[in-house]
Write an enzyme that holds these catalytic residues in place. Structure first.
Site, PDB file in Angstrom:
ATOM      1  N   GLU A  11       2.262  -2.690   0.281  1.00  9.54           N
ATOM      2  CA  GLU A  11       1.111  -3.591   0.280  1.00  9.54           C
ATOM      3  C   GLU A  11      -0.116  -2.919  -0.353  1.00  9.54           C
ATOM      4  OE1 GLU A  11       1.659  -6.565   0.754  1.00  9.54           O
ATOM      5  OE2 GLU A  11       3.606  -6.409   1.759  1.00  9.54           O
TER       6      GLU A  11
ATOM      7  N   HIS B 276      -0.057  -3.753  -3.961  1.00  6.85           N
ATOM      8  CA  HIS B 276      -0.665  -5.056  -4.239  1.00  6.85           C
ATOM      9  C   HIS B 276      -2.193  -4.947  -4.216  1.00  6.85           C
ATOM     10  CE1 HIS B 276       2.810  -7.633  -4.399  1.00  6.85           C
ATOM     11  NE2 HIS B 276       3.249  -7.268  -3.212  1.00  6.85           N
TER      12      HIS B 276
ATOM     13  N   GLU C 153       4.211  -7.770  -8.131  1.00  3.96           N
ATOM     14  CA  GLU C 153       5.299  -7.065  -7.451  1.00  3.96           C
ATOM     15  C   GLU C 153       5.641  -5.753  -8.137  1.00  3.96           C
ATOM     16  OE1 GLU C 153       6.451  -7.626  -4.567  1.00  3.96           O
ATOM     17  OE2 GLU C 153       5.410  -9.532  -4.281  1.00  3.96           O
TER      18      GLU C 153
END
EC number: 3.4.17.19
Length: 503
Positions: A268, A271, A297
């Site tokens: 995460e 991201h 991604e």
């Protein structure tokens, strides 16, 4: 300045203003969704569903306004620079899809998704697919209708896939996924037959969630997460959301296994660092938005797999893990590396899967959601088909739907077409990391020393700062010199797991 030039500049400024309003409404929706998944009281769903539905309608009305269409027409064919043409192209892409879909359908999908999220969470906890099935059935029907409005003459799944990856044709994506599957399946079979004895028990014991959270914060500090623009919270399904000014991370904790939370957090972070790498002064325009989910991604998979699972990272971070959890003893860097990279075809949970079998989890979901949208699979048959495919691809069969078809949050959002971007992101990550290793001298040594700034800077220069300036394949070609393809991942995986398993 000629009257024509002044008119074009005025029209472009008006377009930016309208695009900014649309962006702000969209980000407000995301923030309300974050709140629903992280801190909203359990009984807040009825009001939240209405709030999200209202914002979806506002966003849709702004996108479909006649004035926006007129501005786009006025700017078409005028003397714009490259950045301006990219902005017009991206706003036009969204506007052309939106004008075909009635506002009331957008509202219904938003409200149904909000209600389905709570229903999914409760159904998963109770292991009760039947409780979630009516919500899934409604969303499948609504999304079919959505796709039919966008283009009634095309495959509805292809139309929905473009919501998440609008720049790579589905046939290109499927060809990449096929190459990936054809390489991974025999490699996993070889690993099953291998007699190599990896140190899979390097991290065993009980690991309190509070101490795991503290360790996650140390990892984020090391990687360079700017807390003044972010948060770390807990959610049933890890995710990241936000803007270049506020990019939030969530993870989850399993007290029997801390590495899952660590890899999830690093994922995460990938991201979030993409979101934070977008240009501040482009906020509210397509140049300040992430390209789309395949590229998003690629950033999370690059940080999770090429960094977080590397020997170099564990040489740097293992002492922090041992200090946080001294009961693990004194595992070597090699043992830690083996533990986080061991292939386990018996694992049922996608977000806990190793980086090889992960792609078989994706293929399973892709095939099921494609058949649901095309009308080739009934919702009531999903659990059995899921379990059959799991047994066929991985040799295991879930005993509960909570460990099977209820494990992922995506379908409760109506996010049909999302799953392929995970594997597409993995292959792009391998291409990008290859290029970064060529361009950054001694990258492995820098990671070993905990110096991540050069990799951040390279990714920002090659990917983040461009926003939606380039389409997916062009962005990858500019950074790597190659079209989006599975070759780099296959070479990387073959070498890595060949060494690990003495193949």
């Amino acid at each position: 300045m000629s009257d024509t030039t002044a008119a074009v500049e005025g029209a472009y400024d008006d377009l930016l203003d309208r695009a900014g309003r649309i962006s702000n409404v969209s980000h407000a929706k995301e923030l309300l969704s974050w709140d629903q998944q992280v801190v909203m009281p359990e009984e807040g769903t009825p009001a939240r569903a209405r709030q999200l539905s209202a914002l979806s309608a506002v966003e849709h009305d702004l996108l479909t306004a006649d004035e926006l269409g007129h501005l786009l027409d006025e700017l078409e064919g005028t003397d714009l620079d490259d950045d301006q043409r990219a902005v017009v192209r991206e706003v036009r892409r969204e506007q052309e899809r939106a004008v075909r879909v009635p506002t009331d359908l957008v509202e219904r999908i938003s409200a149904a998704s909000s209600e389905a999220l709570t229903a999914w969470r409760e159904a998963k906890e109770a292991d009760d697919f039947d409780a979630f099935a009516p919500h899934l059935e409604e969303l499948v029907e609504l999304k079919r209708r959505y796709a039919a409005h966008v283009d009634p003459d095309r495959d509805p799944y292809e139309v929905l896939f473009e919501e998440y990856e609008p720049c790579l044709p589905l046939d290109h994506a499927e060809a990449v996924l096929t190459d990936l599957r054809d390489a991974v399946v025999p490699l996993v079979d070889e690993i099953r037959a291998s007699e190599a004895d990896l140190a899979t028990d390097a991290f065993t014991g009980t690991f309190a969630a509070e101490r795991q959270e503290a360790l996650m914060r140390e990892a984020l500090d090391l990687l360079g997460y700017p807390w003044e623009r972010g948060r770390l919270d807990e959610a049933p399904h890890p995710f990241s959301t936000g803007t270049t000014f506020d990019a939030r991370i969530t993870t989850r904790y399993d007290e029997s296994e801390p590495i899952g939370a660590l890899l999830s957090t690093v994922h995460e972070f990938g991201h979030a660092t993409y979101t934070l790498g977008l240009l501040d002064d482009a906020y509210g325009t397509p140049l300040g938005e992430a390209r789309d989910l395949s590229i998003h991604e690629s950033q999370s998979r690059l940080w999770e797999n090429h960094v977080g699972r590397s020997t170099a990272f564990w040489a740097r971070f293992l002492p922090e893990v041992v200090e946080a959890f001294p009961d693990v003893g004194d595992p070597s860097v090699r043992e830690a590396y083996e533990a986080v990279n061991a292939v386990d075809p018996s694992n049922l949970i996608r977000v806990e899967a190793d980086e090889l079998t992960y792609h078989l989890h994706i293929v399973l979901r892709f095939e099921i959601e494609r058949d649901l949208i095309r009308g080739d699979l009934a919702v009531e048959d999903v659990p059995e088909v899921w379990n059959d495919k799991m047994e066929s691809y991985l040799g295991i069969r879930p005993e509960t739907d909570a460990e099977g078809c209820l494990q992922d949050v995506h379908w409760s959002h109506g996010a049909f077409g999302y799953f392929p971007t995970y594997s597409l992101g993995s292959v792009i990550a391998a291409q990008l990391y290859d290029a970064a290793e060529r361009d950054i001298e001694g990258l492995e040594g820098l990671i070993r020393d905990g110096e991540f700034a050069p990799l951040h800077e390279w990714l920002t220069e090659e990917i983040h700062r461009h926003g939606k300036r380039f389409e997916t394949n062009e962005l990858v070609v500019r950074a790597t010199g190659e079209d989006v393809a599975a070759d780099a991942f296959v070479e990387y995986a073959t070498a890595k797991y060949g060494e690990l398993y003495d193949l």
